[in-house]
Write a protein that holds these residues in place. Structure first.
Motif, PDB file in Angstrom:
ATOM      1  N   SER A  41     -37.931  35.651 -16.404  1.00 14.41           N
ATOM      2  CA  SER A  41     -38.304  35.212 -17.750  1.00 14.41           C
ATOM      3  C   SER A  41     -39.614  35.861 -18.182  1.00 14.41           C
ATOM      4  O   SER A  41     -40.463  36.201 -17.344  1.00 14.41           O
ATOM      5  CB  SER A  41     -38.462  33.688 -17.786  1.00 14.41           C
ATOM      6  OG  SER A  41     -37.257  33.057 -17.446  1.00 14.41           O
ATOM      7  N   ALA A  42     -39.765  36.053 -19.477  1.00 15.71           N
ATOM      8  CA  ALA A  42     -41.024  36.558 -20.021  1.00 15.71           C
ATOM      9  C   ALA A  42     -42.179  35.700 -19.501  1.00 15.71           C
ATOM     10  O   ALA A  42     -42.051  34.479 -19.369  1.00 15.71           O
ATOM     11  CB  ALA A  42     -40.995  36.533 -21.543  1.00 15.71           C
ATOM     12  N   LYS A  43     -43.297  36.344 -19.168  1.00 14.02           N
ATOM     13  CA  LYS A  43     -44.535  35.729 -18.660  1.00 14.02           C
ATOM     14  C   LYS A  43     -44.529  35.565 -17.141  1.00 14.02           C
ATOM     15  O   LYS A  43     -45.572  35.318 -16.542  1.00 14.02           O
ATOM     16  CB  LYS A  43     -44.828  34.373 -19.314  1.00 14.02           C
ATOM     17  CG  LYS A  43     -44.832  34.382 -20.832  1.00 14.02           C
ATOM     18  CD  LYS A  43     -45.112  32.986 -21.383  1.00 14.02           C
ATOM     19  CE  LYS A  43     -45.007  32.952 -22.891  1.00 14.02           C
ATOM     20  NZ  LYS A  43     -45.286  31.610 -23.433  1.00 14.02           N
ATOM     21  N   HIS A  44     -43.344  35.678 -16.512  1.00 13.14           N
ATOM     22  CA  HIS A  44     -43.264  35.532 -15.058  1.00 13.14           C
ATOM     23  C   HIS A  44     -43.426  36.896 -14.375  1.00 13.14           C
ATOM     24  O   HIS A  44     -43.460  37.944 -15.034  1.00 13.14           O
ATOM     25  CB  HIS A  44     -41.961  34.860 -14.660  1.00 13.14           C
ATOM     26  CG  HIS A  44     -41.950  33.399 -14.964  1.00 13.14           C
ATOM     27  ND1 HIS A  44     -42.125  32.424 -14.003  1.00 13.14           N
ATOM     28  CD2 HIS A  44     -41.821  32.736 -16.136  1.00 13.14           C
ATOM     29  CE1 HIS A  44     -42.093  31.233 -14.559  1.00 13.14           C
ATOM     30  NE2 HIS A  44     -41.908  31.391 -15.865  1.00 13.14           N
ATOM     31  N   LYS A  45     -43.534  36.888 -13.041  1.00 12.90           N
ATOM     32  CA  LYS A  45     -43.823  38.101 -12.288  1.00 12.90           C
ATOM     33  C   LYS A  45     -42.707  38.392 -11.284  1.00 12.90           C
ATOM     34  O   LYS A  45     -42.052  37.462 -10.795  1.00 12.90           O
ATOM     35  CB  LYS A  45     -45.166  37.976 -11.548  1.00 12.90           C
ATOM     36  CG  LYS A  45     -46.376  37.993 -12.502  1.00 12.90           C
ATOM     37  CD  LYS A  45     -46.608  36.650 -13.129  1.00 12.90           C
ATOM     38  CE  LYS A  45     -47.658  36.726 -14.234  1.00 12.90           C
ATOM     39  NZ  LYS A  45     -47.759  35.454 -14.976  1.00 12.90           N
ATOM     40  N   PHE A  46     -42.540  39.688 -10.970  1.00 13.08           N
ATOM     41  CA  PHE A  46     -41.539  40.081  -9.976  1.00 13.08           C
ATOM     42  C   PHE A  46     -42.120  41.146  -9.055  1.00 13.08           C
ATOM     43  O   PHE A  46     -43.083  41.846  -9.407  1.00 13.08           O
ATOM     44  CB  PHE A  46     -40.255  40.575 -10.646  1.00 13.08           C
ATOM     45  CG  PHE A  46     -40.421  41.743 -11.569  1.00 13.08           C
ATOM     46  CD1 PHE A  46     -40.261  43.051 -11.124  1.00 13.08           C
ATOM     47  CD2 PHE A  46     -40.729  41.544 -12.914  1.00 13.08           C
ATOM     48  CE1 PHE A  46     -40.400  44.131 -11.980  1.00 13.08           C
ATOM     49  CE2 PHE A  46     -40.878  42.628 -13.782  1.00 13.08           C
ATOM     50  CZ  PHE A  46     -40.713  43.920 -13.316  1.00 13.08           C
ATOM     51  N   THR A  47     -41.551  41.253  -7.875  1.00 16.67           N
ATOM     52  CA  THR A  47     -42.118  42.106  -6.821  1.00 16.67           C
ATOM     53  C   THR A  47     -41.810  43.582  -7.053  1.00 16.67           C
ATOM     54  O   THR A  47     -40.738  43.951  -7.536  1.00 16.67           O
ATOM     55  CB  THR A  47     -41.563  41.695  -5.449  1.00 16.67           C
ATOM     56  OG1 THR A  47     -40.136  41.781  -5.488  1.00 16.67           O
ATOM     57  CG2 THR A  47     -41.977  40.283  -5.102  1.00 16.67           C
ATOM     58  N   ILE A  48     -42.763  44.428  -6.648  1.00 15.89           N
ATOM     59  CA  ILE A  48     -42.568  45.877  -6.717  1.00 15.89           C
ATOM     60  C   ILE A  48     -41.819  46.366  -5.478  1.00 15.89           C
ATOM     61  O   ILE A  48     -41.036  47.306  -5.536  1.00 15.89           O
ATOM     62  CB  ILE A  48     -43.929  46.594  -6.833  1.00 15.89           C
ATOM     63  CG1 ILE A  48     -44.602  46.226  -8.160  1.00 15.89           C
ATOM     64  CG2 ILE A  48     -43.773  48.105  -6.715  1.00 15.89           C
ATOM     65  CD1 ILE A  48     -46.001  46.779  -8.319  1.00 15.89           C
ATOM     66  N   SER A  49     -42.060  45.692  -4.357  1.00 15.13           N
ATOM     67  CA  SER A  49     -41.376  46.065  -3.108  1.00 15.13           C
ATOM     68  C   SER A  49     -40.984  44.785  -2.365  1.00 15.13           C
ATOM     69  O   SER A  49     -41.422  43.690  -2.714  1.00 15.13           O
ATOM     70  CB  SER A  49     -42.302  46.917  -2.234  1.00 15.13           C
ATOM     71  OG  SER A  49     -43.505  46.222  -1.940  1.00 15.13           O
ATOM     72  N   GLU A  50     -40.190  44.932  -1.357  1.00 13.71           N
ATOM     73  CA  GLU A  50     -39.738  43.791  -0.561  1.00 13.71           C
ATOM     74  C   GLU A  50     -40.913  43.172   0.183  1.00 13.71           C
ATOM     75  O   GLU A  50     -41.783  43.871   0.709  1.00 13.71           O
ATOM     76  CB  GLU A  50     -38.672  44.253   0.429  1.00 13.71           C
ATOM     77  CG  GLU A  50     -38.070  43.137   1.260  1.00 13.71           C
ATOM     78  CD  GLU A  50     -36.995  43.640   2.200  1.00 13.71           C
ATOM     79  OE1 GLU A  50     -36.606  42.891   3.110  1.00 13.71           O
ATOM     80  OE2 GLU A  50     -36.550  44.798   2.028  1.00 13.71           O
TER      81      GLU A  50
END
Length: 550
Positions: A41-50
């Motif tokens: 969702s907008a405003k949330h964060k996600f990982t670049i790598s495992e």
């Protein structure tokens, strides 16, 4: 076309979603390509790598959490897979060098304010009515009903409805058509013209639930807070109502006033009910003396003052995942500009500095200030733990829902309000700011307790960032409500004064919005713009209770 995600700091191992992203969406970042493993969702964060269990989460270049389970590349970080974590800190590490921004554009700028005998300058001109104890709240309410309307003060809207005109016409036998023709709405300009004292912006009544029966430290804090409000440059004078037997003694307020302003000369009227002939006479005397005080306050008019006389409070509340990307850093840039111009800014909410302590320690101008900050943080944290809580419990359900899933993530973004300038002074709650530059003030993260403290330490204007929207204001310091996103600005235009959503959509930069904000602050300080919080009568006053109730 606006970007769909952002890496806030080069060291970060997560990306912030600027819009809703679907599972399987292709992410192209620094030459690496991968698909999202989950919806984000907008405003949330996600990982670049495992990430593996116990791997660190880095945002804003700081430690903000640790993985509690394996997290796939391109997966959203949540309260299910991440727990709060923050770095240790110590006094005596390297000092940060500061390059002040170019302020040529404002070097000859002034604002029109109310000049006080102590050399300070107010952005407003208020009279205070202060009950020393909750027992006096009823008398204060009687004074409020007696004074506000009759003197032309209206605080709940940007217009008033004069129903009395209809009543008068009805009693005289007016027809329905004649009633419909009556002019009963008055706008802001007409309201100001109706004031008996046009140079007095309002009468503020600081009712509260303290003053007696609780921990003595709370009564002492209350007295110091009152001293801070009375000596605030936005205040012309005050009427104090005392019962006479309460823990919060008037002598302690006077002592606090003397400590803040040894040559104090504002009109100050003190009445004690237990020495009065009757409640009726007590209220009558209070109203008459307040009226006389207003006559004196009305003699003061706005005059030009340098921007160095501004003391800007830096506050946030109902924050979201965009606050630390748009509104907070824009305010931080405005703070740096004001500091470079010789002004003062005050950053509060110590629970929301958890995780960025080392950076702030390194920015302290002296080791004494660095040690005071570290000691206050240690003490506050220990008290929270002793009461069965911790800074890690700080994010509210609204914060978490909108992307601030750990206190350190919230703090790293919140600290951006303080810009990059050196910390010249560290203040405990109710202490007065006496040094130009960026100050740190120990307050809770609670919005109202914090803004209450900012005004008590001398702020004559407060900038308040928000991502979700909040009606918080202050009785004496105009509060500028800043939105972090365009959706909030469009949804709650009645309470938002300044939007930084264009930073998220790419039309503006932090620097351009920060410069625009400083221009807006100057207009508010000059009385050219009335903020939504002032117009709507949002006058929240809640002293911080630091002890226990007995």
């Amino acid at each position: 076309m606006s970007k769909s995600f952002l890496q806030i700091h080069p060291k970060d191992n997560v990306l912030a979603a600027l819009q809703d992203l679907s599972k399987g969406a292709l992410i192209d970042h620094n030459g690496e390509h991968f698909e999202l493993a989950t919806n984000v969702s907008a405003k949330h964060k996600f990982t670049i790598s495992e990430l593996s269990v116990n791997d660190e989460i880095i945002m804003y270049g700081a430690l903000v959490g640790k993985a509690t389970q394996p997290i796939a590349q391109g997966a959203a970080i949540t309260t299910e897979n991440v727990v709060h974590a923050s770095s240790e800190y110590a006094v005596g590490k390297e000092k940060l060098l500061w390059s002040a921004p170019d302020v040529t554009r404002w070097k000859d700028k002034t604002f029109n304010g109310y000049h006080r005998a102590d050399g300070s300058v107010g952005t407003a001109n208020y009279w205070l009515v202060i009950p020393m104890v909750f027992c006096e709240n009823r008398n204060v309410e009687v004074m409020k009903s007696a004074l506000l309307k009759s003197l032309g003060y209206y605080t709940t809207s940007d217009f008033i409805v004069d129903t009395e005109t209809l009543v008068s016409r009805y009693k005289k036998g007016a027809s329905e058509d004649e009633l419909m023709e009556a002019k009963i709405i008055q706008g802001p300009d007409e309201i100001i013209q109706n004031r008996l004292f046009p140079n007095v912006d309002g009468i503020k009544f600081l009712t509260h639930e303290g003053g007696c029966g609780g921990f003595r430290l709370d009564s002492e804090t209350l007295c110091n807070l009152f001293a801070g409000y009375i000596t605030n440059p936005n205040v012309a004078g005050a009427t104090i109502l005392s019962l006479g037997c309460q823990n919060a003694e008037v002598k302690n307020v006077l002592k606090g006033i003397e400590a803040r302003d040894p040559n104090f000369s504002k009109p100050l009227y003190i009445l004690e009910q237990q020495k009065s002939e009757s409640e009726r006479h007590f209220i009558e005397e209070a109203v008459k003396k307040t009226f006389i005080g207003l006559i004196e306050a009305n003699k003061i008019e706005r005059a030009p003052a340098s921007l160095g006389h501004l003391t800007l409070g830096l506050e946030c509340g109902a924050s979201d995942g965009f606050s630390g990307i748009s509104a907070n850093p824009a305010l931080g840039y405005a703070s740096d500009l004001l500091v470079a111009l010789g002004g003062t800014t005050i950053l509060s909410e110590f629970p929301e500095l958890n995780g960025v302590e080392q950076e702030l320690i390194n920015r302290c101008a002296t080791e004494n200030e660095a040690k005071k900050f570290a000691d206050l943080m240690d003490s506050y944290s220990a008290r929270a733990v002793a009461l069965g809580s911790a800074f890690a419990n700080n994010p509210s359900p609204g914060n978490i829902k909108d992307g601030l899933i750990t206190d350190a993530i919230k703090s790293a973004g919140a600290a951006k309000k303080g810009g990059t300038s050196p910390v010249t002074q560290v203040l405990d709650y109710t202490e007065k700011s006496t040094r130009k530059g960026l100050n740190l003030l120990c307050t809770p993260g609670n919005d109202v307790e914090s803004t209450t403290g900012l005004a008590g330490s001398g702020c004559n204007v407060i900038a308040f960032t928000t991502g979700l929207g909040t009606p918080t204001g202050n009785p004496i310091a105009p509060v500028i409500k800043m939105s972090s996103n365009n959706t909030l600005t469009d949804r709650m235009p009645d309470i938002i004064d300044f939007s930084t959503g264009s930073i998220i959509t790419g039309e503006d930069t932090i620097e351009t919005k920060g410069a625009e904000l400083l221009d807006y602050i100057i207009k508010v300080a000059s009385g050219e713009v009335v903020t939504a919080a002032v117009r709507l009568g949002q006058e929240d006053f809640i002293p911080w209770k630091r002890g226990i109730s007995l």
